[in-house]
Motif scaffolding. Structure first.
Motif, PDB file in Angstrom:
ATOM      1  N   ASP A   6     -46.233 -15.638 -10.446  1.00 44.48           N
ATOM      2  CA  ASP A   6     -47.232 -16.299  -9.618  1.00 44.48           C
ATOM      3  C   ASP A   6     -46.899 -17.768  -9.389  1.00 44.48           C
ATOM      4  OD1 ASP A   6     -48.620 -13.949  -9.426  1.00 44.48           O
ATOM      5  OD2 ASP A   6     -50.039 -14.455 -11.021  1.00 44.48           O
ATOM      6  N   ASN A   7     -46.097 -18.367 -10.263  1.00 47.45           N
ATOM      7  CA  ASN A   7     -45.743 -19.779 -10.145  1.00 47.45           C
ATOM      8  C   ASN A   7     -44.580 -20.021  -9.193  1.00 47.45           C
ATOM      9  OD1 ASN A   7     -47.711 -20.540 -11.989  1.00 47.45           O
ATOM     10  ND2 ASN A   7     -46.350 -20.171 -13.706  1.00 47.45           N
ATOM     11  N   VAL A   8     -43.919 -18.967  -8.772  1.00 57.06           N
ATOM     12  CA  VAL A   8     -42.769 -19.099  -7.885  1.00 57.06           C
ATOM     13  C   VAL A   8     -43.257 -19.247  -6.454  1.00 57.06           C
ATOM     14  CG1 VAL A   8     -40.652 -17.974  -7.098  1.00 57.06           C
ATOM     15  CG2 VAL A   8     -41.397 -17.671  -9.449  1.00 57.06           C
ATOM     16  N   LYS A   9     -42.724 -20.235  -5.755  1.00 55.96           N
ATOM     17  CA  LYS A   9     -43.086 -20.406  -4.351  1.00 55.96           C
ATOM     18  C   LYS A   9     -42.689 -19.141  -3.593  1.00 55.96           C
ATOM     19  CE  LYS A   9     -41.746 -25.103  -4.973  1.00 55.96           C
ATOM     20  NZ  LYS A   9     -40.564 -25.913  -4.902  1.00 55.96           N
ATOM     21  N   SER A  10     -43.600 -18.599  -2.806  1.00 54.75           N
ATOM     22  CA  SER A  10     -43.337 -17.289  -2.229  1.00 54.75           C
ATOM     23  C   SER A  10     -42.118 -17.223  -1.324  1.00 54.75           C
ATOM     24  CB  SER A  10     -44.538 -16.699  -1.531  1.00 54.75           C
ATOM     25  OG  SER A  10     -45.327 -17.586  -0.884  1.00 54.75           O
ATOM     26  N   GLN A  11     -41.863 -18.188  -0.493  1.00 50.80           N
ATOM     27  CA  GLN A  11     -40.690 -18.131   0.385  1.00 50.80           C
ATOM     28  C   GLN A  11     -39.409 -18.128  -0.445  1.00 50.80           C
ATOM     29  OE1 GLN A  11     -41.100 -21.410   3.175  1.00 50.80           O
ATOM     30  NE2 GLN A  11     -41.222 -19.922   4.826  1.00 50.80           N
ATOM     31  N   ALA A  12     -39.336 -19.014  -1.416  1.00 49.47           N
ATOM     32  CA  ALA A  12     -38.147 -19.082  -2.265  1.00 49.47           C
ATOM     33  C   ALA A  12     -38.011 -17.811  -3.083  1.00 49.47           C
ATOM     34  CB  ALA A  12     -38.212 -20.301  -3.185  1.00 49.47           C
ATOM     35  N   LYS A  13     -39.134 -17.287  -3.570  1.00 52.77           N
ATOM     36  CA  LYS A  13     -39.099 -16.058  -4.359  1.00 52.77           C
ATOM     37  C   LYS A  13     -38.522 -14.918  -3.542  1.00 52.77           C
ATOM     38  CE  LYS A  13     -42.630 -13.201  -5.175  1.00 52.77           C
ATOM     39  NZ  LYS A  13     -43.919 -12.707  -5.641  1.00 52.77           N
ATOM     40  N   VAL A  14     -39.005 -14.752  -2.337  1.00 52.74           N
ATOM     41  CA  VAL A  14     -38.531 -13.675  -1.472  1.00 52.74           C
ATOM     42  C   VAL A  14     -37.053 -13.865  -1.143  1.00 52.74           C
ATOM     43  CG1 VAL A  14     -38.757 -12.648   0.827  1.00 52.74           C
ATOM     44  CG2 VAL A  14     -40.800 -13.159  -0.522  1.00 52.74           C
ATOM     45  N   LYS A  15     -36.675 -15.080  -0.807  1.00 59.37           N
ATOM     46  CA  LYS A  15     -35.278 -15.345  -0.437  1.00 59.37           C
ATOM     47  C   LYS A  15     -34.341 -15.073  -1.612  1.00 59.37           C
ATOM     48  CE  LYS A  15     -32.456 -18.551   2.128  1.00 59.37           C
ATOM     49  NZ  LYS A  15     -32.470 -19.705   2.995  1.00 59.37           N
ATOM     50  N   VAL A  16     -34.662 -15.596  -2.789  1.00 57.57           N
ATOM     51  CA  VAL A  16     -33.816 -15.395  -3.962  1.00 57.57           C
ATOM     52  C   VAL A  16     -33.805 -13.917  -4.356  1.00 57.57           C
ATOM     53  CG1 VAL A  16     -33.579 -15.923  -6.422  1.00 57.57           C
ATOM     54  CG2 VAL A  16     -33.936 -17.762  -4.784  1.00 57.57           C
ATOM     55  N   HIS A  17     -34.958 -13.276  -4.290  1.00 61.47           N
ATOM     56  CA  HIS A  17     -35.031 -11.846  -4.599  1.00 61.47           C
ATOM     57  C   HIS A  17     -34.088 -11.064  -3.681  1.00 61.47           C
ATOM     58  CE1 HIS A  17     -36.601  -7.736  -4.420  1.00 61.47           C
ATOM     59  NE2 HIS A  17     -37.002  -7.939  -5.663  1.00 61.47           N
ATOM     60  N   ASN A  18     -34.113 -11.352  -2.393  1.00 60.61           N
ATOM     61  CA  ASN A  18     -33.258 -10.658  -1.439  1.00 60.61           C
ATOM     62  C   ASN A  18     -31.777 -10.952  -1.666  1.00 60.61           C
ATOM     63  OD1 ASN A  18     -35.460  -9.453  -0.236  1.00 60.61           O
ATOM     64  ND2 ASN A  18     -35.638 -10.991   1.372  1.00 60.61           N
ATOM     65  N   ILE A  19     -31.457 -12.183  -1.993  1.00 62.51           N
ATOM     66  CA  ILE A  19     -30.064 -12.552  -2.268  1.00 62.51           C
ATOM     67  C   ILE A  19     -29.544 -11.748  -3.461  1.00 62.51           C
ATOM     68  CG2 ILE A  19     -28.558 -14.397  -3.126  1.00 62.51           C
ATOM     69  CD1 ILE A  19     -30.361 -16.364  -1.479  1.00 62.51           C
ATOM     70  N   ILE A  20     -30.324 -11.704  -4.528  1.00 60.24           N
ATOM     71  CA  ILE A  20     -29.900 -10.972  -5.719  1.00 60.24           C
ATOM     72  C   ILE A  20     -29.840  -9.475  -5.432  1.00 60.24           C
ATOM     73  CG2 ILE A  20     -30.478 -10.393  -8.117  1.00 60.24           C
ATOM     74  CD1 ILE A  20     -31.632 -13.248  -8.384  1.00 60.24           C
TER      75      ILE A  20
END
Length: 74
Positions: A6-20
């Protein structure tokens, strides 16, 4: 783990999740993920939480970050 995410900024979370998730090769992944971190969009701890969701231990991510920084300083 949900509380940490919940503390992860959503745009960054989605982007990093997709990269990984795409994972073409480890250095391409780390280059892109650390770029997001260097831009201040996500923290190392947030990256570790996401990576752990893929079975990548946070110690491995931190080790790769140290190595990445060493490579850049040569």
């Amino acid at each position: 783990m949900r509380g940490l995410m919940d503390n992860v900024k959503s745009q960054a979370k989605v982007k990093v999740h997709n990269i990984i998730a795409e994972w073409p090769d480890k250095w391409t992944v780390y280059e892109k993920v650390f770029h997001e971190m260097d831009k201040g969009r996500i923290t190392l701890n947030e990256i570790c939480v996401i990576a752990e969701g893929f079975g990548i231990p946070s110690d491995v991510v931190k080790m790769r970050r140290r190595y990445w920084l060493e490579l850049g300083s040569e």
